[in-house]
Design an enzyme around this catalytic site. Structure first.
Site, PDB file in Angstrom:
ATOM      1  N   PHE A  59      13.432 -15.007 -45.741  1.00 22.85           N
ATOM      2  CA  PHE A  59      14.330 -14.299 -46.656  1.00 22.85           C
ATOM      3  C   PHE A  59      14.996 -13.073 -46.022  1.00 22.85           C
ATOM      4  O   PHE A  59      15.711 -12.331 -46.704  1.00 22.85           O
ATOM      5  CB  PHE A  59      13.582 -13.883 -47.932  1.00 22.85           C
ATOM      6  CG  PHE A  59      12.366 -13.014 -47.698  1.00 22.85           C
ATOM      7  CD1 PHE A  59      12.508 -11.643 -47.481  1.00 22.85           C
ATOM      8  CD2 PHE A  59      11.096 -13.553 -47.698  1.00 22.85           C
ATOM      9  CE1 PHE A  59      11.402 -10.832 -47.263  1.00 22.85           C
ATOM     10  CE2 PHE A  59       9.978 -12.743 -47.482  1.00 22.85           C
ATOM     11  CZ  PHE A  59      10.129 -11.384 -47.261  1.00 22.85           C
ATOM     12  N   THR A  93       5.599  -7.480 -56.317  1.00 25.05           N
ATOM     13  CA  THR A  93       6.885  -7.829 -55.696  1.00 25.05           C
ATOM     14  C   THR A  93       7.659  -8.816 -56.564  1.00 25.05           C
ATOM     15  O   THR A  93       8.871  -8.688 -56.746  1.00 25.05           O
ATOM     16  CB  THR A  93       6.635  -8.447 -54.300  1.00 25.05           C
ATOM     17  OG1 THR A  93       5.803  -7.564 -53.547  1.00 25.05           O
ATOM     18  CG2 THR A  93       7.937  -8.684 -53.566  1.00 25.05           C
ATOM     19  N   ARG A 104       9.244  -3.036 -62.224  1.00 29.30           N
ATOM     20  CA  ARG A 104       9.758  -4.373 -61.900  1.00 29.30           C
ATOM     21  C   ARG A 104       9.657  -5.322 -63.101  1.00 29.30           C
ATOM     22  O   ARG A 104      10.533  -6.165 -63.292  1.00 29.30           O
ATOM     23  CB  ARG A 104       9.045  -4.931 -60.670  1.00 29.30           C
ATOM     24  CG  ARG A 104       9.586  -4.304 -59.383  1.00 29.30           C
ATOM     25  CD  ARG A 104       8.808  -4.743 -58.172  1.00 29.30           C
ATOM     26  NE  ARG A 104       9.422  -4.307 -56.919  1.00 29.30           N
ATOM     27  CZ  ARG A 104       8.789  -4.264 -55.761  1.00 29.30           C
ATOM     28  NH1 ARG A 104       7.517  -4.641 -55.689  1.00 29.30           N
ATOM     29  NH2 ARG A 104       9.407  -3.851 -54.665  1.00 29.30           N
ATOM     30  N   ASN A 114      14.529  -7.082 -56.837  1.00 37.06           N
ATOM     31  CA  ASN A 114      13.410  -6.552 -57.622  1.00 37.06           C
ATOM     32  C   ASN A 114      13.477  -5.039 -57.884  1.00 37.06           C
ATOM     33  O   ASN A 114      12.454  -4.382 -58.026  1.00 37.06           O
ATOM     34  CB  ASN A 114      12.088  -6.969 -56.983  1.00 37.06           C
ATOM     35  CG  ASN A 114      11.952  -6.475 -55.568  1.00 37.06           C
ATOM     36  OD1 ASN A 114      12.808  -5.740 -55.092  1.00 37.06           O
ATOM     37  ND2 ASN A 114      10.884  -6.867 -54.911  1.00 37.06           N
ATOM     38  N   GLU A 128       9.908   6.259 -43.565  1.00 37.86           N
ATOM     39  CA  GLU A 128      11.036   5.850 -44.407  1.00 37.86           C
ATOM     40  C   GLU A 128      11.770   7.062 -44.982  1.00 37.86           C
ATOM     41  O   GLU A 128      13.005   7.060 -45.083  1.00 37.86           O
ATOM     42  CB  GLU A 128      10.533   4.932 -45.515  1.00 37.86           C
ATOM     43  CG  GLU A 128      10.049   3.595 -44.982  1.00 37.86           C
ATOM     44  CD  GLU A 128       9.302   2.737 -45.992  1.00 37.86           C
ATOM     45  OE1 GLU A 128       8.848   1.640 -45.609  1.00 37.86           O
ATOM     46  OE2 GLU A 128       9.158   3.147 -47.170  1.00 37.86           O
TER      47      GLU A 128
HETATM   48  P1  IDP Z   1       7.322  -4.986 -51.594  1.00 34.49           P
HETATM   49  O1  IDP Z   1       8.743  -4.486 -51.794  1.00 34.49           O
HETATM   50  O2  IDP Z   1       6.635  -5.252 -52.895  1.00 34.49           O
HETATM   51  O3  IDP Z   1       6.509  -4.120 -50.671  1.00 34.49           O
HETATM   52  P2  IDP Z   1       7.542  -6.879 -49.389  1.00 34.49           P
HETATM   53  O4  IDP Z   1       6.657  -8.076 -49.227  1.00 34.49           O
HETATM   54  O5  IDP Z   1       7.352  -5.722 -48.477  1.00 34.49           O
HETATM   55  O6  IDP Z   1       7.458  -6.437 -50.917  1.00 34.49           O
HETATM   56  O7  IDP Z   1       9.034  -7.416 -49.267  1.00 34.49           O
HETATM   57  C1  IDP Z   1      10.117  -6.504 -49.117  1.00 34.49           C
HETATM   58  C2  IDP Z   1      11.249  -6.950 -50.011  1.00 34.49           C
HETATM   59  O8  IDP Z   1      11.734  -8.232 -49.555  1.00 34.49           O
HETATM   60  C3  IDP Z   1      10.874  -7.206 -51.480  1.00 34.49           C
HETATM   61  O9  IDP Z   1      10.826  -6.032 -52.251  1.00 34.49           O
HETATM   62  C4  IDP Z   1      11.974  -8.154 -51.914  1.00 34.49           C
HETATM   63  O10 IDP Z   1      13.201  -7.457 -52.171  1.00 34.49           O
HETATM   64  C5  IDP Z   1      12.144  -9.022 -50.665  1.00 34.49           C
HETATM   65  N1  IDP Z   1      11.306 -10.218 -50.733  1.00 34.49           N
HETATM   66  C6  IDP Z   1       9.960 -10.304 -50.573  1.00 34.49           C
HETATM   67  N2  IDP Z   1       9.520 -11.555 -50.690  1.00 34.49           N
HETATM   68  C7  IDP Z   1      10.621 -12.320 -50.935  1.00 34.49           C
HETATM   69  C8  IDP Z   1      10.823 -13.734 -51.146  1.00 34.49           C
HETATM   70  O11 IDP Z   1       9.883 -14.534 -51.151  1.00 34.49           O
HETATM   71  N3  IDP Z   1      12.110 -14.119 -51.369  1.00 34.49           N
HETATM   72  C9  IDP Z   1      13.167 -13.259 -51.364  1.00 34.49           C
HETATM   73  N4  IDP Z   1      13.023 -11.930 -51.161  1.00 34.49           N
HETATM   74  C10 IDP Z   1      11.768 -11.467 -50.959  1.00 34.49           C
END
Ligand code: IDP
Ligand code: MG
Length: 139
Positions: A59, A93, A104, A114, A128
């Site tokens: 992604f 997430t 969320r 999200n 960050e």
């Molecule tokens: P987080 O924001 O809850 O820490 P992470 O796993 O760090 O989640 O992923 C970063 C961002 O990448 C997520 O907030 C979301 O916008 C995107 N993301 C994560 N998993 C997916 C997926 O399976 N499909 C599409 N976008 C995703």
């Protein structure tokens, strides 16, 4: 390493849908103090760097497109136990798995779009925050 600060972004979907005021109200009502804040737009290079940890994920391209398509609100937030407490307030997430009352659950459309970012460690919160703000923009 300080444990009382985290970094957040209200992502492009939150700005597009006019949810900035409501989300900030929820954040401050939950005990976070805004230490730094601005409306800004990430370049493709910015988003690629910010999310470099996900560069091998399927992604990644979609994530970079999404995060650069419009302005975000970037902010540094202060509260005891900030990183963990903010992740709790943000929720899972995938909004379908997020607890009732979390940002969320209320405002996110999908696992990709999200609504908000929250740093996942004190170390990443510092990295960050420094990515988006200079020392004189932090109060
Ligand atoms: P987080 O924001 O809850 O820490 P992470 O796993 O760090 O989640 O992923 C970063 C961002 O990448 C997520 O907030 C979301 O916008 C995107 N993301 C994560 N998993 C997916 C997926 O399976 N499909 C599409 N976008 C995703
Ligand atoms: Mg993450």
């Amino acid at each position: 390493m300080r444990t009382d600060r985290t970094f957040t972004m209200l992502k492009p979907d939150s700005v597009e849908k006019g949810h900035v005021g409501a989300i900030l109200e929820k954040i401050t009502a939950s005990g976070f103090r805004i230490v730094a804040m601005k409306l800004t737009q990430m370049t493709t290079d910015d988003a690629k760097t910010f999310y470099e940890v996900h560069s091998e994920r399927p992604f990644y391209g979609e994530l970079v497109e999404y995060m650069t398509r419009g302005p975000i609100v970037a902010a540094i937030l202060e509260k005891d136990n900030a990183v963990e407490d903010f992740r709790t307030l943000v929720g899972a997430t995938n909004p379908a798995e997020a607890a009732e009352g979390t940002i969320r659950k209320i405002y996110a459309a999908s696992i990709g779009e999200n609504a908000v970012h929250g740093s996942d460690s004190d170390e990443n919160a510092a990295i960050e925050g420094a990515f988006h703000f200079s020392g004189r923009e932090m109060f």
